[in-house]
Enzyme design. Structure first.
Site, PDB file in Angstrom:
ATOM      1  N   MET A  17       0.856  -1.193   0.000  1.00  0.00           N
ATOM      2  CA  MET A  17       0.000   0.000   0.000  1.00  0.00           C
ATOM      3  C   MET A  17       0.886   1.234   0.000  1.00  0.00           C
ATOM      4  O   MET A  17       1.740   1.398   0.881  1.00  0.00           O
ATOM      5  CB  MET A  17      -0.926   0.005   1.217  1.00  0.00           C
ATOM      6  CG  MET A  17      -1.977  -1.092   1.201  1.00  0.00           C
ATOM      7  SD  MET A  17      -3.050  -1.086   2.662  1.00  0.00           S
ATOM      8  CE  MET A  17      -1.967  -1.880   3.866  1.00  0.00           C
ATOM      9  N   GLN A  70       7.719  -4.374  -4.617  1.00  0.00           N
ATOM     10  CA  GLN A  70       6.818  -4.187  -5.749  1.00  0.00           C
ATOM     11  C   GLN A  70       7.309  -3.062  -6.650  1.00  0.00           C
ATOM     12  O   GLN A  70       7.633  -1.971  -6.179  1.00  0.00           O
ATOM     13  CB  GLN A  70       5.400  -3.866  -5.277  1.00  0.00           C
ATOM     14  CG  GLN A  70       4.411  -3.829  -6.437  1.00  0.00           C
ATOM     15  CD  GLN A  70       2.998  -3.526  -6.010  1.00  0.00           C
ATOM     16  OE1 GLN A  70       2.665  -2.380  -5.756  1.00  0.00           O
ATOM     17  NE2 GLN A  70       2.152  -4.555  -5.945  1.00  0.00           N
ATOM     18  N   CYS A 100      -2.871  -1.284  -9.351  1.00  0.00           N
ATOM     19  CA  CYS A 100      -3.172   0.018  -8.772  1.00  0.00           C
ATOM     20  C   CYS A 100      -4.159   0.775  -9.669  1.00  0.00           C
ATOM     21  O   CYS A 100      -3.916   0.943 -10.864  1.00  0.00           O
ATOM     22  CB  CYS A 100      -1.901   0.844  -8.602  1.00  0.00           C
ATOM     23  SG  CYS A 100      -2.201   2.473  -7.871  1.00  0.00           S
ATOM     24  N   ASP A 202     -11.595  -6.707   0.464  1.00  0.00           N
ATOM     25  CA  ASP A 202     -12.663  -6.765   1.476  1.00  0.00           C
ATOM     26  C   ASP A 202     -12.509  -7.910   2.471  1.00  0.00           C
ATOM     27  O   ASP A 202     -13.494  -8.312   3.094  1.00  0.00           O
ATOM     28  CB  ASP A 202     -14.043  -6.873   0.807  1.00  0.00           C
ATOM     29  CG  ASP A 202     -14.427  -5.627   0.036  1.00  0.00           C
ATOM     30  OD1 ASP A 202     -13.675  -4.632   0.112  1.00  0.00           O
ATOM     31  OD2 ASP A 202     -15.461  -5.659  -0.660  1.00  0.00           O
ATOM     32  N   GLY A 224      -5.278  -5.735   3.126  1.00  0.00           N
ATOM     33  CA  GLY A 224      -4.833  -4.369   2.876  1.00  0.00           C
ATOM     34  C   GLY A 224      -5.384  -3.411   3.900  1.00  0.00           C
ATOM     35  O   GLY A 224      -4.891  -3.287   5.010  1.00  0.00           O
TER      36      GLY A 224
END
Length: 333
Positions: A17, A70, A100, A202, A224
């Protein structure tokens, strides 16, 4: 679950993130049981490879899990060079960002925008995999929009190129983070290829993790936003999935976790940046703990020095509204 030669300790992973999964946050999530943590995305542009902010993102000091970095970009050669450079800097896994949905990323056809161009996807994957000797993984979305869910075809390309694991966020690029994640596409991909699949989107509770794993057949889940302000969620999920018992954190335990996290931020970034970056984490922590008076929130956000900010945070534990304060053990979910 394995990624190349690496056997992960459990199937609950921390998602990369931007602006969040720095070294202090990765460390605390690893301490609470995250089976793998992934760095913030690092742009592949040559001119930025030695920028101080880039180097901060790649600081592995304190990491206790595998070092997965990443990378983001659209040029196969630059992506290959970035992968090789990060391998040389100590990365053990290279993760490619094609998930993203941010406008500033997609406007230059990077991130999930790449899913529109399957031939370019193949060129990037092939270039990166051939540039390094460590495993390469890929993170994607279900597709560009709801009418173009091409994750299955991207997954086939990834498998054929030699990608070692594939993470799928259960939304299209157009959905960004709105609405609900869907898992049918993830299930379809899992049934069509043989490489490990990681389900994302989720997943915010032990019950949801079990449900998603059972429905999709995925090999792991990636957490996340649910880890923001609640890094101990990994402890909850790992214990549930392994059918083991654990002691939920008390309010005193949580206070110690927050203190350690903030002190690590101050040490890692220095006073000015550390205090500024800590504000969002403090907000997320107290979102889970209860309601603070508005003037206390303001004081925390206006604090300019680490010692002052930390003192205000600790004092806040005595200001939580009575309905939110619990003296016994609680998971603070």
């Amino acid at each position: 679950m394995r990624i190349g030669p690496y056997e992960l300790p459990n199937p609950v992973l921390l998602a990369p993130m931007a602006g969040i999964t720095d070294a202090p946050f990765r460390q605390i999530c690893s301490e609470f049981g995250a089976g793998l943590t992934v760095s913030e995305m690092v742009i592949s542009n040559r001119s930025l490879q030695h920028h101080p902010r880039t180097l901060k993102k790649l600081d592995y000091n304190g990491d206790i899990s595998l070092r997965s970095v990443q990378i983001l970009g659209t040029d196969p050669r630059q992506m290959a060079e970035a992968a090789k450079l990060n391998q040389d800097r100590g990365a053990q896994i290279i993760d490619i960002n094609m998930g993203c949905p941010a406008k500033k990323v997609c406007s230059v056809a990077a991130g999930s925008a790449l899913m529109k161009n399957e031939s370019l996807v193949a060129k990037i994957l092939d270039a990166v995999i051939n540039a390094v000797e460590i495993p390469v993984t890929l993170k994607i979305r279900t597709g560009w929009d709801l009418a173009n869910r091409n994750a299955p075809s991207i997954a086939k390309i990834a498998e054929n190129c030699g990608i070692q694991a594939l993470t799928i966020h259960g939304r299209s690029r157009a959905c960004k983070f709105s609405g609900h994640a869907e898992y049918d596409t993830i299930k379809q991909v899992k049934q069509s290829i043989s490489i490990p699949i990681i389900a994302n989107g989720d997943i915010d509770s032990p019950a949801k993790a079990s449900e998603v794993l059972a429905y999709t057949g995925a090999d792991a889940v990636m957490i996340g936003r649910a880890a923001q302000g609640k890094p101990w969620i990994f402890n909850d999920l790992v214990a549930h999935l392994s059918n083991t018992t654990y002691s939920p954190l008390s309010l005193t335990d949580i206070k110690a976790v927050i203190n350690r996290h903030l002190e690590n931020l101050y040490s890692f970034y220095g006073n000015d940046s550390g205090v500024r970056i800590a504000r969002k984490h403090i907000g997320w922590y107290f979102d889970h703990l209860g309601t603070l008076p508005a003037d206390q929130k303001t004081a925390i956000n206006q604090a300019q020095h680490a010692a002052r900010q930390l003192a205000l945070v600790n004092a806040s534990f005595n200001l939580l509204t009575p309905r939110d304060r619990l003296d016994g053990k609680t998971s603070y979910s």
